[in-house]
Every structure is written in structure tokens, then in C-alpha cells.
Design a protein around this motif. Structure first.
Motif, short mmCIF file in Angstrom:
data_model
loop_
_atom_site.label_atom_id
_atom_site.label_comp_id
_atom_site.label_asym_id
_atom_site.label_seq_id
_atom_site.Cartn_x
_atom_site.Cartn_y
_atom_site.Cartn_z
N VAL A 4 0.84 -1.20 0.00
CA VAL A 4 0.00 0.00 0.00
C VAL A 4 0.87 1.25 0.00
O VAL A 4 2.02 1.23 0.45
CB VAL A 4 -0.94 0.03 1.23
CG1 VAL A 4 -2.02 -1.03 1.11
CG2 VAL A 4 -0.15 -0.16 2.53
N GLY A 5 0.31 2.33 -0.52
CA GLY A 5 1.00 3.61 -0.52
C GLY A 5 0.00 4.73 -0.28
O GLY A 5 -1.15 4.66 -0.71
N ALA A 6 0.45 5.78 0.42
CA ALA A 6 -0.43 6.89 0.78
C ALA A 6 0.01 8.17 0.08
O ALA A 6 1.19 8.54 0.13
CB ALA A 6 -0.43 7.11 2.29
N GLY B 278 4.18 3.99 3.14
CA GLY B 278 3.51 2.74 2.81
C GLY B 278 4.40 1.54 3.04
O GLY B 278 5.50 1.66 3.58
N LEU C 85 -2.24 0.54 5.68
CA LEU C 85 -1.81 1.89 5.31
C LEU C 85 -1.70 2.78 6.55
O LEU C 85 -0.72 3.51 6.72
CB LEU C 85 -2.78 2.49 4.31
CG LEU C 85 -2.35 3.82 3.70
CD1 LEU C 85 -1.10 3.64 2.86
CD2 LEU C 85 -3.46 4.43 2.86
N GLU D 2 1.38 1.71 8.56
CA GLU D 2 2.64 2.14 7.97
C GLU D 2 2.87 3.64 8.19
O GLU D 2 4.00 4.07 8.45
CB GLU D 2 2.66 1.81 6.48
CG GLU D 2 2.81 0.33 6.16
CD GLU D 2 4.21 -0.20 6.44
OE1 GLU D 2 5.12 0.62 6.70
OE2 GLU D 2 4.39 -1.42 6.42
N CYS D 3 1.82 4.44 8.09
CA CYS D 3 1.96 5.87 8.34
C CYS D 3 2.40 6.13 9.78
O CYS D 3 3.25 7.00 10.04
CB CYS D 3 0.65 6.60 8.05
SG CYS D 3 0.25 6.77 6.30
N SER E 184 -4.38 1.00 -8.51
CA SER E 184 -3.37 0.00 -8.20
C SER E 184 -2.46 -0.19 -9.41
O SER E 184 -2.89 -0.06 -10.56
CB SER E 184 -4.01 -1.33 -7.82
OG SER E 184 -4.74 -1.88 -8.90
N ASP F 292 0.64 -2.81 -5.90
CA ASP F 292 0.63 -1.68 -4.97
C ASP F 292 -0.69 -0.92 -5.08
O ASP F 292 -1.05 -0.44 -6.16
CB ASP F 292 1.79 -0.73 -5.28
CG ASP F 292 3.15 -1.42 -5.11
OD1 ASP F 292 3.19 -2.53 -4.55
OD2 ASP F 292 4.16 -0.83 -5.53
N PHE G 194 -2.93 2.30 -3.94
CA PHE G 194 -2.68 3.67 -3.48
C PHE G 194 -3.98 4.33 -3.04
O PHE G 194 -5.02 4.20 -3.69
CB PHE G 194 -2.03 4.49 -4.59
CG PHE G 194 -0.63 4.02 -4.91
CD1 PHE G 194 0.45 4.51 -4.21
CD2 PHE G 194 -0.41 3.08 -5.90
CE1 PHE G 194 1.73 4.08 -4.49
CE2 PHE G 194 0.87 2.64 -6.19
CZ PHE G 194 1.95 3.14 -5.48
N SER H 243 4.79 4.24 -7.79
CA SER H 243 4.54 5.54 -7.15
C SER H 243 4.48 6.65 -8.19
O SER H 243 3.66 7.57 -8.09
CB SER H 243 5.62 5.84 -6.11
OG SER H 243 5.62 4.90 -5.07
#
Length: 201
Positions: A70-72, A98, A111, A114-115, A132, A148, A150, A191
């Protein structure tokens, strides 16, 4: 297509097989190769489709499947929060907060976790799914194929001075105006694609 490699040029991975923890485990090209079956020890199991390991001796099937990450995109007043990576892979490159999803964990919870772990930022704000993208995460000579996911989080207030960085993972953080983000400085292609998609919305 089934591929049985008899005499490849191997790169040794000291950490051993990801299934059993026992060595030797090798990487060649884009494929992951066991030198021996991790269950019965028979030599030269068969590999196909970049992910399936099959042992004719004991009928073991092992699938090295895609991992979820995951990514923020933390966006506050037109500024995007970017981390400077403190460890390999791509040490020194920029990244979004993430990481990998743990077993039994929801992607939304991963998510938020991870933050909190990376930058000490805890939030109950809603997550807006962006999209994704596939990615390849190379770590210690092994390519991990990931998907991934997002999410966009838009806090009203976000300042660097209020964050608590994990120095093992994050060397520095930057709040960068979205139109000034340099995509080549990002560590991962997924990303770059996520930021591009957000800009185009």
C-alpha cells in the motif's frame, strides 16, 4: 511454457528458501529457483510462468504469488508528503508512506499502520482509493512482484515538525507542491504512476 534449467548462472541468496528458511536459494534472471525441492530435497524442481514451482518427485506445488503493498498520497493544501528512504532498496530515493500488507490485515489498516510506523502520523481520516499498479521490489537479490494499492488522504493540517520519523526507514520528509514533484526521483515506478494519475484527476 515449462522451463527446467539444468546449468544456469546462479546468484546466491544467503537467507535461504522463502518457504522453509533453508538454503540454498538462488535467483536467475526474473525467476526464483530452488536448487532442491523444499519438501523432499529432490534436485532441480520445475519452474513455469515465473511463479510456479513443481517437484515431480513428491508432487509439491509452490506458488510464489504477488504480494500486496500500500501507498499513501498525503496531500495538504496542494503539497504532497514524500519520504527520503533510509534503507535499501533505492536508499536515498523518494517514496510515499507505505509498505507491505501483513497476513490477516486489511489494506486500509496496513496503510494507517505504515503511516504511524514510518512518520508517527496516526489518523482516522477517510481513505480515498486512487488505483493499483504492478511493481517489482528487489531486495537482497530477489525480485518480489507486488501489486501496490494507493490511497489519497487529505488532512487539513500537516506539518513536518509534528512528525516522528523512524530513522531506520526514513532519512527525511518533504512537503512538495504537486506540480513540482520530480517523478525520476521516486524510488518505484508504481509511485510515479500513482502521482501521475492523481495529477490528472
Amino acid at each position: 511454457m515449462v522451463l527446467s534449467i539444468q546449468k544456469p548462472t546462479f546468484l546466491h541468496n544467503q537467507w535461504g528458501c522463502p518457504l522453509t528458511g533453508k538454503g540454498p536459494f538462488y535467483t536467475v534472471a526474473r525467476m526464483k529457483l530452488f536448487s532442491f525441492c523444499p519438501r523432499c530435497g529432490a534436485p532441480d524442481p520445475i519452474f513455469e510462468q515465473d511463479k510456479r514451482v513443481f517437484c515431480p518427485s513428491c508432487n509439491l506445488e509452490y506458488f510464489h504469488n504477488v504480494a500486496t503493498a500500500v501507498g499513501a498520497l498525503l496531500v495538504s493544501h496542494g503539497r504532497l508528503l514524500l519520504l527520503e528512504r533510509a534503507q535499501e532498496p533505492r536508499k536515498g530515493k523518494l517514496a510515499l508512506p507505505g509498505g507491505f500488507v501483513d497476513p490477516g490485515e486489511r489494506v486500509e489498516d496496513a496503510l494507517r499502520r505504515e503511516c504511524e510506523e514510518e512518520i508517527g502520523w496516526k489518523t482516522d481520516l477517510p481513505l480515498s482509493f486512487l488505483g493499483s499498479f504492478p511493481n517489482i521490489y528487489r531486495f537482497q537479490g530477489i525480485d518480489y512482484h507486488t501489486c501496490d494499492l494507493f490511497f489519497v488522504i487529505e488532512p487539513v493540517y500537516l506539518e513536518i515538525k509534528d512528525l516522528r520519523l523512524d530513522p531506520q526507514e526514513v532519512a527525511a520528509v518533504h512537503l512538495v507542491p504537486l506540480d513540482q514533484v520530480s517523478l525520476p526521483d521516486l524510488a518505484f515506478e508504481s509511485s510515479r504512476r500513482a502521482i501521475t494519475l492523481y495529477r490528472e484527476r
